[in-house]
Design an enzyme around this catalytic site. Structure first.
Site, short mmCIF file in Angstrom:
data_model
loop_
_atom_site.label_atom_id
_atom_site.label_comp_id
_atom_site.label_asym_id
_atom_site.label_seq_id
_atom_site.Cartn_x
_atom_site.Cartn_y
_atom_site.Cartn_z
N ASN A 9 0.87 -1.18 0.00
CA ASN A 9 0.00 0.00 0.00
C ASN A 9 0.90 1.23 0.00
O ASN A 9 1.50 1.57 1.01
CB ASN A 9 -0.89 -0.03 1.26
CG ASN A 9 -1.74 1.22 1.40
OD1 ASN A 9 -1.80 2.04 0.49
ND2 ASN A 9 -2.38 1.37 2.54
N TRP A 10 0.98 1.86 -1.15
CA TRP A 10 1.91 2.99 -1.29
C TRP A 10 1.38 4.27 -0.65
O TRP A 10 2.09 5.27 -0.55
CB TRP A 10 2.20 3.26 -2.77
CG TRP A 10 2.93 2.15 -3.48
CD1 TRP A 10 3.35 0.95 -2.95
CD2 TRP A 10 3.31 2.12 -4.86
NE1 TRP A 10 3.97 0.19 -3.92
CE2 TRP A 10 3.96 0.89 -5.10
CE3 TRP A 10 3.18 3.03 -5.92
CZ2 TRP A 10 4.47 0.54 -6.36
CZ3 TRP A 10 3.68 2.68 -7.16
CH2 TRP A 10 4.32 1.46 -7.37
N LYS A 11 0.11 4.27 -0.28
CA LYS A 11 -0.53 5.46 0.32
C LYS A 11 -0.32 6.67 -0.59
O LYS A 11 -0.29 6.51 -1.80
CB LYS A 11 -0.01 5.67 1.75
CG LYS A 11 -0.19 4.39 2.59
CD LYS A 11 0.08 4.57 4.05
CE LYS A 11 -0.10 3.22 4.77
NZ LYS A 11 0.08 3.33 6.22
N HIS A 95 -9.33 1.26 5.12
CA HIS A 95 -8.05 1.41 5.82
C HIS A 95 -8.23 2.34 7.02
O HIS A 95 -9.03 3.29 6.97
CB HIS A 95 -7.01 1.98 4.85
CG HIS A 95 -5.62 1.93 5.39
ND1 HIS A 95 -5.15 2.86 6.28
CD2 HIS A 95 -4.63 1.04 5.20
CE1 HIS A 95 -3.90 2.55 6.60
NE2 HIS A 95 -3.56 1.45 5.96
N GLU A 97 -6.61 4.73 8.02
CA GLU A 97 -6.41 6.16 7.70
C GLU A 97 -7.67 6.75 7.09
O GLU A 97 -7.97 7.93 7.28
CB GLU A 97 -5.19 6.32 6.78
CG GLU A 97 -3.90 6.08 7.57
CD GLU A 97 -2.76 5.49 6.77
OE1 GLU A 97 -2.81 5.50 5.54
OE2 GLU A 97 -1.80 4.99 7.41
N GLU A 167 -4.98 -4.75 10.75
CA GLU A 167 -3.95 -3.73 10.91
C GLU A 167 -4.20 -2.97 12.21
O GLU A 167 -4.99 -2.02 12.24
CB GLU A 167 -4.00 -2.74 9.74
CG GLU A 167 -3.71 -3.37 8.39
CD GLU A 167 -3.15 -2.34 7.41
OE1 GLU A 167 -2.03 -2.55 6.94
OE2 GLU A 167 -3.80 -1.33 7.15
N GLY A 173 2.95 2.49 10.71
CA GLY A 173 3.89 3.59 10.54
C GLY A 173 4.64 3.97 11.80
O GLY A 173 5.29 5.01 11.85
N SER A 213 3.85 -1.96 10.23
CA SER A 213 5.32 -2.02 10.39
C SER A 213 5.93 -3.37 9.99
O SER A 213 6.87 -3.82 10.62
CB SER A 213 5.72 -1.63 11.81
OG SER A 213 5.32 -0.29 12.09
N GLY A 234 3.10 -1.05 4.23
CA GLY A 234 3.13 0.37 3.89
C GLY A 234 4.55 0.80 3.55
O GLY A 234 5.05 0.56 2.45
N GLY A 235 5.22 1.39 4.50
CA GLY A 235 6.55 1.98 4.29
C GLY A 235 7.54 1.09 3.56
O GLY A 235 8.22 1.54 2.61
P1 13P Z 1 3.36 0.52 7.60
O1 13P Z 1 3.87 -0.78 7.01
O2 13P Z 1 4.07 1.73 7.06
O3 13P Z 1 3.28 0.45 9.08
O4 13P Z 1 1.84 0.68 7.06
C1 13P Z 1 0.97 -0.37 7.19
C2 13P Z 1 -0.26 -0.05 6.44
O5 13P Z 1 -1.02 0.82 6.82
C3 13P Z 1 -0.55 -0.83 5.23
O6 13P Z 1 -1.84 -0.61 4.78
#
Ligand code: 13P
Length: 251
Positions: A9-11, A95, A97, A167, A173, A213, A234-235
Site C-alpha cells: 500500500n503505497w498510500k 483502511h 487512515e 492492521e 507507521g 510495520s 506500507g513503508g
Molecule cells: P506501515 O507498514 O508503514 O506500518 O503501514 C501499514 C499499512 O497501513 C498498510 O496498509
C-alpha cells in the site's frame, strides 16, 4: 492451501514516473516468485502506468479506495468500473487512515465492499483497533464490529473473493509491530467469527493479512503463524528491494 498475499500500500506516495521506476525494479526482483500473490496499490493517478509495467507479470494491481456508486454527480470519487477499466484486480477498503481522517464508517465500508464485488474487484477489507481500545481490553469488540460491519450481507462466495487485513492502528507507521503471538491471536479470533457466520470450510479458506510495520526482518516470523496468510505493507513497500524481500519471506 491458502496462497499468501503480499500487498504494498503505497498510500499518498509516488508520481507516475516514480511509480513506474519502482514497479519496474520490483518486477525484476520478484520475477521468479511463485506460490504467492503479489499486489501493488499505487495512488489513483499512477494505476494505469503501473498496469502497463506489470502486464503479463506475476504482480497484480490494487487501488487504495473506491466509491460505491458506479457513475454520476460525485465530484472527486472513483468507482469500481473505472478501477476495472485501468486494470485493477483488488481494492483496499476501510483502511484505518480512511476511517480516522475521512470519517469512514462500517456502513460505508460495507457499501464499498459490495460495489467492488459487484464489479469483480476483490476487496481487501481493513480492520484494526487503536491503542486505547487495546489497552482498555476492547480489541475483540472492535475487531468483531469492523469484521461483521464490513462483510454484512456477503454470500460465502463473495467472502471468498475478499481478503481481510488486520492492521492494529498502533502498529501502522510507528515501527511497533504486533508480536507474532498478538497477530495470531486476533487472526484466530477473526477466523472464529467467520466460522460462526459462515462455516469452518469458508473460514479456513479466506486469506487474512497482517499489516503494521512489516519489514523484511519481522515478516517471516509473522507469516509463520498459522492464521497469518500474508502482509499488507506500507513503508517497506516503497523500496523495491525491501518489498521483494518480504515477498520472498512468504514463500
Ligand atoms: P506501515 O507498514 O508503514 O506500518 O503501514 C501499514 C499499512 O497501513 C498498510 O496498509
Amino acid at each position: 492451501m491458502r496462497i499468501p498475499i503480499i500487498a504494498g500500500n503505497w498510500k499518498l506516495n509516488n508520481t507516475v514516473s516514480e511509480a513506474v521506476a519502482l514497479t519496474t525494479a520490483l518486477k525484476a526482483l520478484v520475477a521468479d516468485s511463485i506460490g504467492v500473490e503479489i499486489i501493488v496499490a499505487p495512488p489513483f493517478t499512477a494505476l494505469s502506468a503501473v498496469h502497463n509495467v506489470i502486464a503479463e507479470s506475476n504482480i497484480r494491481l490494487s487501488a487504495q479506495d473506491v466509491f460505491w456508486e458506479d457513475s454520476g454527480a460525485f465530484t472527486g470519487e472513483v468507482s469500481a468500473p473505472l478501477l476495472k477499466d485501468v486494470g485493477c484486480d483488488y481494492v483496499i477498503i476501510g483502511h484505518s487512515e480512511r476511517r480516522q481522517y475521512f470519517g469512514e464508517t462500517n456502513e460505508c465500508v460495507n457499501r464499498k465492499v459490495k460495489a467492488a464485488l459487484a464489479h469483480g474487484l476483490k476487496p481487501i477489507i481493513c480492520v484494526g483497533e487503536q491503542l486505547e481500545e487495546r489497552e482498555a481490553g476492547g480489541t475483540e469488540t472492535v475487531i468483531e464490529n469492523h469484521v461483521t460491519g464490513g462483510i454484512a450481507g456477503l454470500s460465502a462466495s463473495d467472502l471468498l473473493s475478499s481478503v481481510i487485513a488486520y492492521e492494529p492502528v498502533w502498529a501502522i507507521g510507528t515501527g511497533k509491530t504486533a508480536t507474532p503471538a498478538q497477530a495470531q491471536e486476533v487472526h484466530n479470533f477473526i477466523r472464529g467469527l467467520l466460522t460462526n457466520a459462515y462455516s469452518d470450510e469458508v473460514a479456513s479458506q479466506i486469506c487474512l493479512q497482517y499489516g503494521g510495520s512489516v519489514k523484511p526482518e519481522n515478516a517471516a516470523e509473522l507469516m509463520a503463524q498459522p492464521d497469518v496468510d500474508g502482509a499488507l505493507v506500507g513503508g517497506a513497500s516503497l523500496e523495491a528491494e525491501s518489498f521483494a524481500q518480504i515477498v520472498k519471506r512468504a514463500i
